[in-house]
Scaffold this motif. Structure first.
Motif, PDB file in Angstrom:
ATOM      1  N   GLN A 264       0.872  -1.168   0.000  1.00  0.00           N
ATOM      2  CA  GLN A 264       0.000   0.000   0.000  1.00  0.00           C
ATOM      3  C   GLN A 264       0.913   1.223   0.000  1.00  0.00           C
ATOM      4  N   HIS A 265       0.724   2.103  -0.979  1.00  0.00           N
ATOM      5  CA  HIS A 265       1.595   3.273  -1.131  1.00  0.00           C
ATOM      6  C   HIS A 265       0.812   4.518  -0.750  1.00  0.00           C
ATOM      7  N   HIS A 266       1.395   5.307   0.158  1.00  0.00           N
ATOM      8  CA  HIS A 266       0.717   6.482   0.713  1.00  0.00           C
ATOM      9  C   HIS A 266       1.593   7.709   0.514  1.00  0.00           C
ATOM     10  N   THR A 267       1.007   8.794   0.073  1.00  0.00           N
ATOM     11  CA  THR A 267       1.753  10.043  -0.041  1.00  0.00           C
ATOM     12  C   THR A 267       1.277  11.026   1.029  1.00  0.00           C
ATOM     13  N   THR A 268       2.190  11.881   1.459  1.00  0.00           N
ATOM     14  CA  THR A 268       1.891  12.861   2.499  1.00  0.00           C
ATOM     15  C   THR A 268       2.339  14.234   2.046  1.00  0.00           C
ATOM     16  N   SER A 269       1.677  15.256   2.542  1.00  0.00           N
ATOM     17  CA  SER A 269       2.071  16.627   2.236  1.00  0.00           C
ATOM     18  C   SER A 269       3.179  17.106   3.172  1.00  0.00           C
ATOM     19  N   ALA A 270       3.529  16.297   4.169  1.00  0.00           N
ATOM     20  CA  ALA A 270       4.604  16.656   5.088  1.00  0.00           C
ATOM     21  C   ALA A 270       5.949  16.540   4.386  1.00  0.00           C
ATOM     22  N   GLY A 271       6.986  17.071   5.003  1.00  0.00           N
ATOM     23  CA  GLY A 271       8.326  16.966   4.462  1.00  0.00           C
ATOM     24  C   GLY A 271       8.965  15.631   4.799  1.00  0.00           C
ATOM     25  N   HIS A 272      10.272  15.547   4.578  1.00  0.00           N
ATOM     26  CA  HIS A 272      10.991  14.290   4.787  1.00  0.00           C
ATOM     27  C   HIS A 272      10.876  13.802   6.227  1.00  0.00           C
ATOM     28  N   PHE A 273      10.905  14.709   7.170  1.00  0.00           N
ATOM     29  CA  PHE A 273      10.857  14.320   8.577  1.00  0.00           C
ATOM     30  C   PHE A 273       9.404  14.180   9.039  1.00  0.00           C
ATOM     31  N   MET A 274       8.675  13.353   8.341  1.00  0.00           N
ATOM     32  CA  MET A 274       7.221  13.259   8.481  1.00  0.00           C
ATOM     33  C   MET A 274       6.770  12.730   9.837  1.00  0.00           C
ATOM     34  N   ALA A 275       7.551  11.894  10.486  1.00  0.00           N
ATOM     35  CA  ALA A 275       7.147  11.387  11.796  1.00  0.00           C
ATOM     36  C   ALA A 275       7.155  12.495  12.842  1.00  0.00           C
ATOM     37  N   GLU A 276       7.879  13.570  12.575  1.00  0.00           N
ATOM     38  CA  GLU A 276       7.897  14.715  13.469  1.00  0.00           C
ATOM     39  C   GLU A 276       6.977  15.837  12.983  1.00  0.00           C
ATOM     40  N   GLU A 277       6.842  15.953  11.676  1.00  0.00           N
ATOM     41  CA  GLU A 277       5.984  17.006  11.122  1.00  0.00           C
ATOM     42  C   GLU A 277       4.506  16.620  11.139  1.00  0.00           C
ATOM     43  N   ALA A 278       4.209  15.344  10.959  1.00  0.00           N
ATOM     44  CA  ALA A 278       2.819  14.883  10.890  1.00  0.00           C
ATOM     45  C   ALA A 278       2.677  13.575  11.670  1.00  0.00           C
ATOM     46  N   PRO A 279       2.973  13.593  12.979  1.00  0.00           N
ATOM     47  CA  PRO A 279       2.962  12.344  13.744  1.00  0.00           C
ATOM     48  C   PRO A 279       1.606  11.659  13.795  1.00  0.00           C
ATOM     49  N   GLY A 280       0.523  12.453  13.841  1.00  0.00           N
ATOM     50  CA  GLY A 280      -0.802  11.844  13.863  1.00  0.00           C
ATOM     51  C   GLY A 280      -1.087  11.070  12.591  1.00  0.00           C
ATOM     52  N   GLU A 281      -0.709  11.647  11.452  1.00  0.00           N
ATOM     53  CA  GLU A 281      -0.905  10.981  10.170  1.00  0.00           C
ATOM     54  C   GLU A 281      -0.084   9.697  10.098  1.00  0.00           C
ATOM     55  N   ILE A 282       1.169   9.770  10.535  1.00  0.00           N
ATOM     56  CA  ILE A 282       2.019   8.591  10.472  1.00  0.00           C
ATOM     57  C   ILE A 282       1.521   7.510  11.430  1.00  0.00           C
ATOM     58  N   SER A 283       1.087   7.885  12.601  1.00  0.00           N
ATOM     59  CA  SER A 283       0.512   6.905  13.530  1.00  0.00           C
ATOM     60  C   SER A 283      -0.693   6.216  12.915  1.00  0.00           C
ATOM     61  N   ASP A 284      -1.567   6.974  12.266  1.00  0.00           N
ATOM     62  CA  ASP A 284      -2.747   6.394  11.636  1.00  0.00           C
ATOM     63  C   ASP A 284      -2.358   5.430  10.523  1.00  0.00           C
ATOM     64  N   VAL A 285      -1.368   5.806   9.722  1.00  0.00           N
ATOM     65  CA  VAL A 285      -0.920   4.931   8.636  1.00  0.00           C
ATOM     66  C   VAL A 285      -0.350   3.635   9.201  1.00  0.00           C
ATOM     67  N   LEU A 286       0.432   3.738  10.266  1.00  0.00           N
ATOM     68  CA  LEU A 286       1.012   2.535  10.862  1.00  0.00           C
ATOM     69  C   LEU A 286      -0.066   1.666  11.492  1.00  0.00           C
ATOM     70  N   ARG A 287      -1.045   2.279  12.126  1.00  0.00           N
ATOM     71  CA  ARG A 287      -2.132   1.490  12.704  1.00  0.00           C
ATOM     72  C   ARG A 287      -2.913   0.755  11.599  1.00  0.00           C
ATOM     73  N   SER A 288      -3.114   1.406  10.469  1.00  0.00           N
ATOM     74  CA  SER A 288      -3.799   0.753   9.343  1.00  0.00           C
ATOM     75  C   SER A 288      -2.991  -0.434   8.844  1.00  0.00           C
ATOM     76  N   LEU A 289      -1.677  -0.265   8.774  1.00  0.00           N
ATOM     77  CA  LEU A 289      -0.800  -1.373   8.372  1.00  0.00           C
ATOM     78  C   LEU A 289      -0.920  -2.531   9.354  1.00  0.00           C
ATOM     79  N   LEU A 290      -0.849  -2.237  10.637  1.00  0.00           N
ATOM     80  CA  LEU A 290      -0.877  -3.283  11.650  1.00  0.00           C
ATOM     81  C   LEU A 290      -2.215  -4.011  11.689  1.00  0.00           C
ATOM     82  N   ALA A 291      -3.250  -3.383  11.160  1.00  0.00           N
ATOM     83  CA  ALA A 291      -4.570  -4.017  11.134  1.00  0.00           C
ATOM     84  C   ALA A 291      -4.745  -4.944   9.928  1.00  0.00           C
ATOM     85  N   ARG A 292      -3.812  -4.881   8.982  1.00  0.00           N
ATOM     86  CA  ARG A 292      -3.924  -5.720   7.787  1.00  0.00           C
ATOM     87  C   ARG A 292      -3.610  -7.178   8.108  1.00  0.00           C
TER      88      ARG A 292
END
Length: 292
Positions: A264-292
């Motif tokens: 599953q390929h996901h794009t974000t509007s955040a910069g390279h340091f996305m886990a710090e710039e958009a932590p909520g988005e990254i957490s949601d993406v990881l939770r979706s992965l873990l639910a697969r």
């Protein structure tokens, strides 16, 4: 190391001869290993780790050669190969009592995560790679003047000696350049965190160079062997990358799809340091992965 992830316990765990990894562990539940990128430490996961710890055991190490982990001298090409660094992570998880675990990596950490998935498929349940391409594909798409954006790859690919001398002579300027260039929201990395990254990188110039040098040599050899053998990432995989649009000149999802049939390929509007710039988005993406 002065800054820590709040609520996490810290340990130094031996994973190889004369190599122990600094690791922060928090939460309870199914295990997730989070691997940092360049020029950072495990601290880059501080927001995401705290969120995931609500229902997962979250394991955040400093990779060998980085942060407060040991920095062995590169006595062979394999000392900092992603194969060796992936074996470190698998050993670390086992020492913490986990034979199987999910893994997410950013930048350099993503390359280690991919190698873990290829070399230890029985151990990796899910895999996420943030804002990077597989090593072999990276070198194949870099060419001409457009490759100037990756000048640091070429600098640290040179034989040991000159790159280390040049970087050490102006370490804060060198590492700070990338912290400033690759971020869209400078407020996402507070001054004290930035200072932590610079201090950690300043103390690790030889091992960081060795890590990059391996990716211009032995890591390519390993990837070529896997491609020739048709080896793929058999677990569910999520890739998160910046939304560069057509300016990239290549199809990132297609490149990843050749390695990961369950992609599953996901794009974000955040910069390279996305886990710090958009932590909520990254957490949601990881939770979706873990639910697969």
């Amino acid at each position: 190391m002065t800054l820590k992830i709040s609520g996490f316990d810290y340990q130094q765990i031996p994973v190889d001869e004369d190599v122990a990894l600094n690791v922060a562990v928090g939460g309870t539940g199914s295990p997730v290993v989070l691997l940092h990128g360049f020029p950072q430490t495990h601290l880059m996961w501080r927001h995401v780790a705290a969120d995931l710890a609500a229902d997962h055991t979250v394991i955040c190490p400093d990779l060998r050669g980085y942060g407060a982990s040991d920095k062995p001298t590169a006595r062979s090409d394999d000392t900092y190969s992603k194969r060796t660094m992936a074996a470190d992570v698998v050993t670390l998880a086992r020492e913490l009592g986990h034979e199987r675990f999910a893994i997410a990596g950013h930048d350099r950490g993503a390359l280690v995560a991919v190698r873990a998935g290829l070399d230890h498929p029985a151990a990796i349940t899910h895999l996420a790679a943030l804002d990077v391409l597989p090593t072999l594909d990276t070198w194949e798409i870099l060419h001409g003047a457009s490759a100037a954006v990756a000048f640091h790859l070429y600098l640290m690919a040179q034989p040991a000696g000159l790159p280390e001398e040049m970087i050490s002579a102006s370490a804060d300027a060198f590492f700070g350049y990338f912290l400033d260039l690759w971020i869209k929201d400078p407020q996402a990395i507070a001054g004290e965190v930035r200072a932590e990254y610079l201090a950690a990188s300043r103390a690790a110039v030889p091992s960081i160079a060795a890590d990059y040098r391996a990716s211009a040599g032995i890591d390519i050899t390993h990837d070529q062997a896997d491609r020739a053998a048709g080896n793929q990432l058999v677990m569910p995989v999520t890739v998160v990358q910046q939304d560069w649009g057509s300016v990239l000149g290549y199809d990132a999802a297609a490149l990843w799809g050749a390695w990961a049939p369950k992609l599953q390929h996901h794009t974000t509007s955040a910069g390279h340091f996305m886990a710090e710039e958009a932590p909520g988005e990254i957490s949601d993406v990881l939770r979706s992965l873990l639910a697969r």
